[in-house]
Design an enzyme around this catalytic site. Structure first.
Site, short mmCIF file in Angstrom:
data_model
loop_
_atom_site.label_atom_id
_atom_site.label_comp_id
_atom_site.label_asym_id
_atom_site.label_seq_id
_atom_site.Cartn_x
_atom_site.Cartn_y
_atom_site.Cartn_z
N GLU A 269 -4.36 38.23 17.21
CA GLU A 269 -3.23 38.55 18.10
C GLU A 269 -3.74 39.06 19.44
OE1 GLU A 269 -0.22 38.45 18.91
OE2 GLU A 269 1.19 38.96 17.33
N ASP A 270 -2.96 38.86 20.49
CA ASP A 270 -3.29 39.46 21.78
C ASP A 270 -2.95 40.95 21.75
OD1 ASP A 270 -0.56 38.94 21.57
OD2 ASP A 270 -0.34 38.16 23.60
N ASP B 102 2.57 45.40 19.08
CA ASP B 102 3.50 46.37 19.67
C ASP B 102 4.23 47.05 18.50
OD1 ASP B 102 5.39 47.66 21.21
OD2 ASP B 102 6.12 45.89 22.23
N ARG C 227 -1.09 34.58 32.83
CA ARG C 227 -1.98 34.58 31.67
C ARG C 227 -3.43 34.35 32.09
NH1 ARG C 227 1.34 34.26 27.07
NH2 ARG C 227 3.24 33.04 27.29
P1 5GP Z 1 5.39 42.91 18.08
O1 5GP Z 1 5.90 41.81 17.21
O2 5GP Z 1 4.18 43.61 17.52
O3 5GP Z 1 6.48 43.90 18.45
O4 5GP Z 1 5.00 42.25 19.47
C1 5GP Z 1 3.90 41.40 19.58
C2 5GP Z 1 4.12 40.34 20.61
O5 5GP Z 1 4.96 40.80 21.67
C3 5GP Z 1 2.80 39.98 21.27
O6 5GP Z 1 2.17 38.89 20.62
C4 5GP Z 1 3.23 39.62 22.68
O7 5GP Z 1 3.62 38.27 22.75
C5 5GP Z 1 4.44 40.47 22.94
N1 5GP Z 1 4.10 41.72 23.66
C6 5GP Z 1 4.09 42.97 23.16
N2 5GP Z 1 3.77 43.88 24.10
C7 5GP Z 1 3.56 43.16 25.24
C8 5GP Z 1 3.18 43.53 26.58
O8 5GP Z 1 2.96 44.70 26.93
N3 5GP Z 1 3.04 42.51 27.46
C9 5GP Z 1 3.26 41.20 27.14
N4 5GP Z 1 3.09 40.29 28.09
N5 5GP Z 1 3.62 40.82 25.89
C10 5GP Z 1 3.77 41.79 24.95
#
Ligand code: 5GP
Length: 187
Positions: A111-112, A115, A177
């Site tokens: 994963e990048d 969150d 990106r």
């Molecule tokens: P989660 O499912 O853990 O809440 O969120 C993960 C996904 O949300 C990441 O793969 C990414 O695509 C997006 N994401 C979460 N935080 C950020 C952020 O600060 N910036 C960006 N550009 N994308 C985010």
């Protein structure tokens, strides 16, 4: 649209918002190398399958596997949760399925950024029924104060504050990106 330079900026002005550097290219590359070394040691003699989560993880995955000294394979999921917004919709949509057979394989989900942890939980629930031999998660960034789901991140690049970041694969409405550093939205 204004031209952007992919190298380091002191500040990046996008519309009415200002982003400032959080992690420079050097810092990111050094940490990715360390993670690659750790994974190489942990998977010695094995042939892991790296599963990248598109779109954000494509650069991290590419740099990571260049530093992994093991036979490995690569596949991708594509998910959508943010759309063009800065906060997650709270729902994850699967936009592209895996093409490989994960049964009996050692899986590393890449994963990048984690969150809330919803995307990782969603992927783990998709993969688990296919009986992989093992499943671990590598994420370049984790926002520890935003985690809402019980997920274990085995390889973490950096823990960062719960703020919106862009660059190095992470987008702002699908753009930016290609920035080599990571920038954070300044208050
Ligand atoms: P989660 O499912 O853990 O809440 O969120 C993960 C996904 O949300 C990441 O793969 C990414 O695509 C997006 N994401 C979460 N935080 C950020 C952020 O600060 N910036 C960006 N550009 N994308 C985010």
């Amino acid at each position: 649209m204004a031209e952007i330079n992919i190298a380091v900026h002191d500040r990046l002005v996008i519309g009415t918002e200002v982003f400032v550097p959080l992690l420079t290219e050097d810092v990111i590359q050094k940490r990715v190398k360390e993670l690659g070394k750790q994974i190489s040691e942990d998977y010695a003699g094995k042939a892991p399958v790296f599963i990248g989560v598109l779109n954000g993880a494509f650069l991290f995955l590419a740099d990571l596997i260049k530093n992994v000294n093991a036979d490995c394979e690569v596949d991708f999921f594509k998910l959508s949760s943010y759309g063009d917004e800065k906060i997650s919709s709270g729902k994850v949509k699967l936009l592209k399925e895996l093409n490989c057979d994960v049964n009996g394989r050692d899986i590393i989900i890449v994963e990048d950024i984690v969150d809330s942890g919803l995307s990782i939980k969603f992927i783990e629930e998709l993969i688990s029924p296919q009986n992989p031999a093992s499943m671990r998660v590598a994420s370049l960034l984790v926002k520890p104060n935003s985690l809402r789901y019980n997920v274990k991140i085995d390889y973490i690049g950096f823990e960062i504050p719960s703020k919106y970041v862009i660059g190095y694969g992470l987008d702002n409405a699908q753009k930016y990106r290609n920035l080599r550093s990571i920038y954070v939205l300044s208050e």
